[in-house]
Motif scaffolding. Sequence first.
Motif, short mmCIF file in Angstrom:
data_model
loop_
_atom_site.label_atom_id
_atom_site.label_comp_id
_atom_site.label_asym_id
_atom_site.label_seq_id
_atom_site.Cartn_x
_atom_site.Cartn_y
_atom_site.Cartn_z
N LYS A 338 28.44 29.28 66.44
CA LYS A 338 29.83 29.27 66.93
C LYS A 338 30.76 28.71 65.88
O LYS A 338 31.85 29.25 65.64
CB LYS A 338 29.90 28.45 68.21
CG LYS A 338 31.31 28.28 68.76
CD LYS A 338 31.34 27.25 69.86
CE LYS A 338 32.77 26.91 70.26
NZ LYS A 338 32.86 25.77 71.18
N ALA A 339 30.33 27.61 65.23
CA ALA A 339 31.17 27.01 64.19
C ALA A 339 31.36 27.96 63.02
O ALA A 339 32.45 28.06 62.45
CB ALA A 339 30.54 25.70 63.73
N ASP A 341 31.48 31.11 63.14
CA ASP A 341 32.37 32.20 63.56
C ASP A 341 33.81 31.75 63.68
O ASP A 341 34.69 32.56 63.99
CB ASP A 341 31.89 32.76 64.90
CG ASP A 341 31.06 34.01 64.73
OD1 ASP A 341 30.71 34.33 63.59
OD2 ASP A 341 30.76 34.68 65.74
N GLY A 342 34.08 30.46 63.48
CA GLY A 342 35.45 29.95 63.58
C GLY A 342 35.64 28.93 64.68
O GLY A 342 36.76 28.45 64.88
N ASP A 343 34.58 28.62 65.40
CA ASP A 343 34.62 27.60 66.45
C ASP A 343 35.67 27.91 67.51
O ASP A 343 36.38 27.03 68.01
CB ASP A 343 34.86 26.22 65.86
CG ASP A 343 34.26 25.11 66.73
OD1 ASP A 343 33.44 25.43 67.60
OD2 ASP A 343 34.64 23.94 66.54
N PHE A 344 35.76 29.20 67.87
CA PHE A 344 36.72 29.60 68.91
C PHE A 344 36.25 29.11 70.27
O PHE A 344 35.07 28.95 70.53
CB PHE A 344 36.87 31.13 68.94
CG PHE A 344 37.44 31.69 67.65
CD1 PHE A 344 38.78 31.50 67.34
CD2 PHE A 344 36.64 32.39 66.78
CE1 PHE A 344 39.30 32.03 66.15
CE2 PHE A 344 37.14 32.92 65.60
CZ PHE A 344 38.48 32.73 65.29
N LYS A 345 37.24 28.88 71.14
CA LYS A 345 36.95 28.46 72.51
C LYS A 345 37.50 29.46 73.51
O LYS A 345 37.67 29.15 74.69
CB LYS A 345 37.53 27.07 72.77
CG LYS A 345 36.94 26.00 71.86
CD LYS A 345 37.50 24.63 72.16
CE LYS A 345 36.88 23.58 71.23
NZ LYS A 345 37.43 22.22 71.48
N VAL A 346 37.76 30.68 73.03
CA VAL A 346 38.31 31.75 73.86
C VAL A 346 37.28 32.86 73.97
O VAL A 346 36.65 33.24 72.99
CB VAL A 346 39.62 32.30 73.27
CG1 VAL A 346 40.19 33.40 74.15
CG2 VAL A 346 40.63 31.17 73.09
N CYS A 347 37.09 33.38 75.18
CA CYS A 347 36.11 34.46 75.40
C CYS A 347 36.50 35.71 74.64
O CYS A 347 37.68 36.04 74.49
CB CYS A 347 36.02 34.78 76.89
SG CYS A 347 35.31 33.45 77.88
N GLY A 348 35.48 36.44 74.16
CA GLY A 348 35.69 37.73 73.53
C GLY A 348 35.87 37.68 72.03
O GLY A 348 35.94 38.74 71.40
N TRP A 352 28.75 33.98 70.21
CA TRP A 352 28.08 32.67 70.34
C TRP A 352 28.89 31.74 71.22
O TRP A 352 28.31 30.96 71.99
CB TRP A 352 27.87 32.07 68.95
CG TRP A 352 27.30 33.07 67.99
CD1 TRP A 352 27.86 33.53 66.84
CD2 TRP A 352 26.06 33.77 68.13
NE1 TRP A 352 27.07 34.47 66.25
CE2 TRP A 352 25.95 34.64 67.01
CE3 TRP A 352 25.04 33.77 69.07
CZ2 TRP A 352 24.85 35.48 66.81
CZ3 TRP A 352 23.95 34.60 68.89
CH2 TRP A 352 23.86 35.44 67.76
N THR A 353 30.22 31.82 71.16
CA THR A 353 31.03 31.05 72.09
C THR A 353 30.76 31.45 73.52
O THR A 353 30.58 30.61 74.40
CB THR A 353 32.54 31.27 71.76
OG1 THR A 353 32.82 30.78 70.46
CG2 THR A 353 33.42 30.54 72.77
N ASP A 354 30.70 32.77 73.75
CA ASP A 354 30.49 33.27 75.10
C ASP A 354 29.10 32.91 75.60
O ASP A 354 28.91 32.58 76.78
CB ASP A 354 30.69 34.78 75.14
CG ASP A 354 32.15 35.17 74.92
OD1 ASP A 354 32.94 34.26 74.60
OD2 ASP A 354 32.50 36.35 75.07
#
Length: 359
Positions: A338-339, A341-348, A352-354
């Motif tokens: 996730k990190a 990939d940019g450590d996003f906290k938004v779905c889609g 890895w965040t999802d």
Amino acid sequence: MESLLEHVEQLPDLLAVSRSPLVRDWDPLTLDRALEWARYFQHLHDRFHTRPRLREALARRLRRGQPSPLLGFPHLGRCPQLLGLALLENRALPPAACRRLIRSLLQLPGSEVASQPLGLELLARRKAASRLLALPSGRTRPPEGLEPQVQAEAQLLLSRLREEEQEADPARGTGGRLHWLSGVLELLPQPRAFEVVAAALLLLRQASGAEQAGGRGRCGDSLDGEEASGTGDEYVAEHLLSWLLGKPDRFSAFCLFLPGSVLASLAGHYSHLSKPYLDLLTDWGSHLLYDPLQGRWVKSCLDKGELSWEELRERFSCLCQGSSLLRGQTQAALKLLKARDGDFKVCGLSVWTDLLMEV
């Protein structure tokens, strides 16, 4: 001598009957007589194989009346195996006679044990018997989701590997054993080989857990009553894992074929499997693309063997429900991905965040 030749002339008829519906009338005593005749023919081979003139006389009489020379003198030496195989494949054989036959095949004469190495032929006979029985050992509680027939085949494979380990020459290393294991497993259709290997590893894990609990693990016992030895079983597991991880395509197919719960169980017990399995899941997840119209993750190539979003989520969920060590490794891997990939906290935006939000 003429009487002996007349006896030999009956061998083609004996083998023909063993493959026919006539065996439906056989009882255990009839089966015993047939096996005695087979051993008699084997005795003739052992007695006369060094006497060329007698060998030729027996071969001529054996071929008499046959439409083509299918049987020769060497077949006398294999008569018990030929008869046993024909009867094992004959569904007309009654259950009582079949049970007697299986006991006879599994109980080798003492001379054979002393003079011949236990090899593929013995494993094949045991496997054929297990396929007819299709029942688990009464001493063993099968691991969850393991079919009785697969369990029986896995126990036989473990028994043979333990025999190989006991008889191994340290100077040869592991190359010969791995070659033997590959030869056996490649005789099976690939999905079946994967099931048997997974079952064998699960049984070894079960045996190890029983020993650690304070008693000897009887669940890894072979059909011959051999008990698992801790050190020996570690080497057996190493051979199975080496075969499995030896080719990336083989390991990938193994992980695609087996359910996530089984793979998580194996990864939780065998550290050699956890990292390659997580790396493989990472590779499969990297090929998923987010479809904004559908509002979900989809495969980048529909014709490839990659996992769908639902399948990938199920695999990671199984890993997170495993041991605390495996759960920690899985969550740490997802957070690192996730990190990256940019450590996003938004779905889609990142698969890895999802996944972290889902599992």
